[in-house]
Design a protein around this motif. Structure first.
Motif, mmCIF file in Angstrom:
data_model
loop_
_atom_site.group_PDB
_atom_site.id
_atom_site.type_symbol
_atom_site.label_atom_id
_atom_site.label_comp_id
_atom_site.label_asym_id
_atom_site.label_seq_id
_atom_site.Cartn_x
_atom_site.Cartn_y
_atom_site.Cartn_z
ATOM 1 N N THR A 147 0.666 -1.103 0.078
ATOM 2 C CA THR A 147 0.015 0.074 -0.011
ATOM 3 C C THR A 147 0.935 1.319 0.005
ATOM 4 O OG1 THR A 147 -1.462 -1.184 1.430
ATOM 5 C CG2 THR A 147 -1.823 1.058 1.117
ATOM 6 N N PHE A 148 0.664 2.274 -0.858
ATOM 7 C CA PHE A 148 1.206 3.443 -1.038
ATOM 8 C C PHE A 148 0.710 4.626 -0.022
ATOM 9 C CE2 PHE A 148 3.923 6.425 -2.815
ATOM 10 C CZ PHE A 148 3.304 7.660 -3.102
ATOM 11 N N TYR A 149 1.162 5.371 0.619
ATOM 12 C CA TYR A 149 0.771 6.511 1.089
ATOM 13 C C TYR A 149 1.358 7.841 0.643
ATOM 14 C CZ TYR A 149 -1.018 2.813 4.187
ATOM 15 O OH TYR A 149 -1.603 1.815 5.019
ATOM 16 N N SER A 150 0.588 8.524 0.015
ATOM 17 C CA SER A 150 1.111 10.081 -0.383
ATOM 18 C C SER A 150 1.069 10.828 1.069
ATOM 19 C CB SER A 150 0.167 10.692 -1.286
ATOM 20 O OG SER A 150 0.894 11.930 -1.432
ATOM 21 N N VAL A 151 2.359 11.439 1.476
ATOM 22 C CA VAL A 151 2.813 12.046 2.662
ATOM 23 C C VAL A 151 3.535 13.420 2.342
ATOM 24 C CG1 VAL A 151 2.328 10.236 4.039
ATOM 25 C CG2 VAL A 151 4.860 10.762 3.129
ATOM 26 N N HIS A 152 3.463 14.399 3.217
ATOM 27 C CA HIS A 152 4.342 15.582 3.080
ATOM 28 C C HIS A 152 5.661 14.877 3.417
ATOM 29 C CE1 HIS A 152 0.649 17.862 2.964
ATOM 30 N NE2 HIS A 152 1.345 18.664 2.099
ATOM 31 N N PHE A 153 6.687 15.633 2.732
ATOM 32 C CA PHE A 153 8.103 15.447 3.284
ATOM 33 C C PHE A 153 8.408 16.032 4.467
ATOM 34 C CE2 PHE A 153 12.390 14.293 1.991
ATOM 35 C CZ PHE A 153 13.219 15.279 2.341
ATOM 36 N N GLU A 154 9.201 15.332 5.463
ATOM 37 C CA GLU A 154 9.364 15.790 6.672
ATOM 38 C C GLU A 154 9.780 17.411 6.937
ATOM 39 O OE1 GLU A 154 11.182 13.198 5.570
ATOM 40 O OE2 GLU A 154 12.963 13.104 5.790
ATOM 41 N N TYR A 155 8.999 18.098 7.714
ATOM 42 C CA TYR A 155 9.062 19.451 8.090
ATOM 43 C C TYR A 155 8.651 20.368 6.776
ATOM 44 C CZ TYR A 155 10.928 16.805 11.848
ATOM 45 O OH TYR A 155 11.220 15.920 12.906
ATOM 46 N N MET A 156 8.172 19.711 5.772
ATOM 47 C CA MET A 156 8.224 20.626 4.580
ATOM 48 C C MET A 156 6.588 20.671 3.957
ATOM 49 S SD MET A 156 11.291 21.941 4.149
ATOM 50 C CE MET A 156 11.246 22.306 2.366
ATOM 51 N N ASP A 157 5.866 21.810 4.486
ATOM 52 C CA ASP A 157 4.393 21.814 4.179
ATOM 53 C C ASP A 157 4.188 21.773 2.516
ATOM 54 O OD1 ASP A 157 3.792 23.684 7.079
ATOM 55 O OD2 ASP A 157 4.290 21.703 6.780
ATOM 56 N N ASP A 158 5.075 22.064 1.748
ATOM 57 C CA ASP A 158 4.921 22.340 0.569
ATOM 58 C C ASP A 158 5.604 21.294 -0.676
ATOM 59 O OD1 ASP A 158 7.270 25.011 -0.123
ATOM 60 O OD2 ASP A 158 7.384 23.171 0.847
ATOM 61 N N MET A 159 5.876 20.216 0.073
ATOM 62 C CA MET A 159 6.626 19.098 -0.597
ATOM 63 C C MET A 159 6.167 17.795 -0.505
ATOM 64 S SD MET A 159 10.697 19.855 -0.282
ATOM 65 C CE MET A 159 11.352 18.229 -0.890
ATOM 66 N N LYS A 160 5.703 17.197 -1.278
ATOM 67 C CA LYS A 160 5.157 15.642 -1.215
ATOM 68 C C LYS A 160 6.131 14.617 -1.517
ATOM 69 C CE LYS A 160 1.558 15.009 -0.421
ATOM 70 N NZ LYS A 160 0.246 14.992 -1.027
ATOM 71 N N ASP A 161 6.014 13.425 -0.417
ATOM 72 C CA ASP A 161 6.894 12.252 -0.645
ATOM 73 C C ASP A 161 5.800 11.072 -0.468
ATOM 74 O OD1 ASP A 161 9.770 11.120 1.415
ATOM 75 O OD2 ASP A 161 8.970 10.530 -0.402
ATOM 76 N N GLY A 162 6.678 10.015 -0.313
ATOM 77 C CA GLY A 162 5.678 8.587 -0.483
ATOM 78 C C GLY A 162 6.427 7.681 0.626
ATOM 79 N N VAL A 163 5.313 6.823 1.222
ATOM 80 C CA VAL A 163 5.886 5.665 2.081
ATOM 81 C C VAL A 163 5.202 4.674 1.459
ATOM 82 C CG1 VAL A 163 6.508 7.067 4.029
ATOM 83 C CG2 VAL A 163 4.255 6.400 4.013
ATOM 84 N N GLU A 164 5.609 3.481 1.454
ATOM 85 C CA GLU A 164 5.122 2.047 0.867
ATOM 86 C C GLU A 164 4.986 1.141 2.175
ATOM 87 O OE1 GLU A 164 4.164 1.881 -2.224
ATOM 88 O OE2 GLU A 164 4.082 -0.126 -2.612
ATOM 89 N N LYS A 165 3.685 0.714 2.521
ATOM 90 C CA LYS A 165 3.767 -0.606 3.704
ATOM 91 C C LYS A 165 3.364 -1.962 2.846
ATOM 92 C CE LYS A 165 0.503 -2.091 7.294
ATOM 93 N NZ LYS A 165 -0.847 -1.724 7.904
ATOM 94 N N SER A 166 4.145 -2.773 3.020
ATOM 95 C CA SER A 166 4.127 -4.095 2.454
ATOM 96 C C SER A 166 4.175 -5.345 3.399
ATOM 97 C CB SER A 166 5.478 -4.442 1.690
ATOM 98 O OG SER A 166 5.410 -3.201 0.522
ATOM 99 N N VAL A 167 3.024 -5.963 3.369
ATOM 100 C CA VAL A 167 2.629 -6.975 4.191
ATOM 101 C C VAL A 167 3.138 -8.341 3.550
ATOM 102 C CG1 VAL A 167 1.152 -8.170 5.555
ATOM 103 C CG2 VAL A 167 0.484 -5.859 5.247
ATOM 104 N N TYR A 168 4.132 -8.925 4.181
ATOM 105 C CA TYR A 168 4.354 -10.225 3.792
ATOM 106 C C TYR A 168 3.396 -11.359 3.916
ATOM 107 C CZ TYR A 168 7.969 -14.012 2.749
ATOM 108 O OH TYR A 168 8.455 -15.268 2.034
ATOM 109 N N ILE A 169 3.056 -12.150 2.781
ATOM 110 C CA ILE A 169 2.168 -13.061 2.594
ATOM 111 C C ILE A 169 2.790 -14.311 2.302
ATOM 112 C CG2 ILE A 169 0.137 -11.256 2.398
ATOM 113 C CD1 ILE A 169 -0.094 -11.805 -0.525
ATOM 114 N N GLY A 170 4.166 -14.378 1.997
ATOM 115 C CA GLY A 170 4.807 -15.485 1.557
ATOM 116 C C GLY A 170 4.697 -16.472 2.344
ATOM 117 N N ASP A 171 5.477 -17.774 2.208
ATOM 118 C CA ASP A 171 5.274 -18.958 2.772
ATOM 119 C C ASP A 171 6.073 -19.159 4.152
ATOM 120 O OD1 ASP A 171 6.325 -19.561 -0.135
ATOM 121 O OD2 ASP A 171 7.550 -19.929 1.197
ATOM 122 N N GLU A 172 7.076 -18.261 4.196
ATOM 123 C CA GLU A 172 7.838 -18.294 5.546
ATOM 124 C C GLU A 172 7.263 -17.698 6.718
ATOM 125 O OE1 GLU A 172 9.036 -18.097 2.767
ATOM 126 O OE2 GLU A 172 10.713 -19.695 2.885
#
Ligand SMILES: O=C(NCCO)c1cc(-c2ccc(F)cc2)cc(O)c1O
Ligand SMILES: [Mg+2]
Length: 217
Positions: free
Chosen positions: A192-217
């Protein structure tokens, strides 16, 4: 000035934060970055998502790659259960030295281990030397071109289990294109991708990615 930005931040924390109070350390660090000098902390919206992940997942064993000054290490550890642990790896000795002081200031030295080595070398020894069985949470925040190398190593070492979460900072700025392509193309993760502001910068956008492992290990 003979001091580094990281040393100036630590000085400010020591002078303004409450010893043994993680929330005070984080609030004070945010104040420093908003009023004195910017620093690359996974703060504000990024930190809020990290808090949410930790609170929901209740991880026992966490790994962070890229400690910097320890801001996100404190942010993660303050929400961990009593027996849970965070191993955080920082290759830069100056950053690691400051991070250890910040962790101590927050009173979290019993929950957080700061390792000043190359991430790949530590990942290869997590099971044998660091007494790790599985990783419940991995936070990627070190050199962006190393995200893909290290996630592949973590998989190779069979350190993930169903439900493990891999959370990556900066997937837009500076960006981690190789990593994004890899993790989104892998059948072993639900990302899942989340569009977020860059740290301490209200006029800049960054992104973070949350990945859940569903593999077999
Ligand atoms: O390199 C980074 N981390 C690993 C080094 O310890 C990093 C860089 C930046 C950033 C800086 C300068 C700029 F202009 C753009 C981005 C931001 C971050 O959140 C980061 O984690
Ligand atoms: Mg970052």
């Amino acid at each position: 000035k003979g001091t580094t930005r990281e040393q100036r931040a630590l000085k400010y924390l020591k002078e303004h934060a409450r010893q043994g109070d993680p929330d005070s350390v984080l609030e004070t660090f945010d104040e420093f970055c908003r009023t004195q000098e910017w620093a690359m902390n996974a703060a504000e919206e990024k930190g809020d998502i990290l808090d949410e992940i930790v609170r929901e997942l209740q991880p026992t064993t966490c790994l962070e790659l890229g400690t910097y000054c320890g801001y996100s290490a404190v942010r993660i550890a303050r929400n961990l259960s009593p027996s849970a642990r965070l191993i955080t790896i920082e290759v830069n000795p100056d950053y690691a030295a400051v991070a250890r002081e910040v962790v101590k200031l927050a009173g979290l030295q019993d929950k957080i281990e700061v390792i000043n080595l190359d991430s790949a070398d530590v990942i290869r020894e997590l099971k044998t030397k660091y007494d790790v069985t599985k990783l419940d949470l991995v936070f990627l925040d070190h050199w962006k071109y190393l995200y893909i190398r290290d996630i592949k190593l973590i998989e190779e070492e069979k350190l993930l289990k169903k439900g493990s979460v891999v959370f990556a900072d900066n997937v837009i700025i500076p960006g981690a294109p190789g990593y994004l392509e890899y993790i989104r193309g892998s059948k072993n993760y639900k990302s899942t991708f989340y569009s977020v502001h860059f740290e301490y910068m209200d006029d800049m956008k960054d992104g973070v990615e949350k990945s859940v492992y569903i593999g077999d290990e």
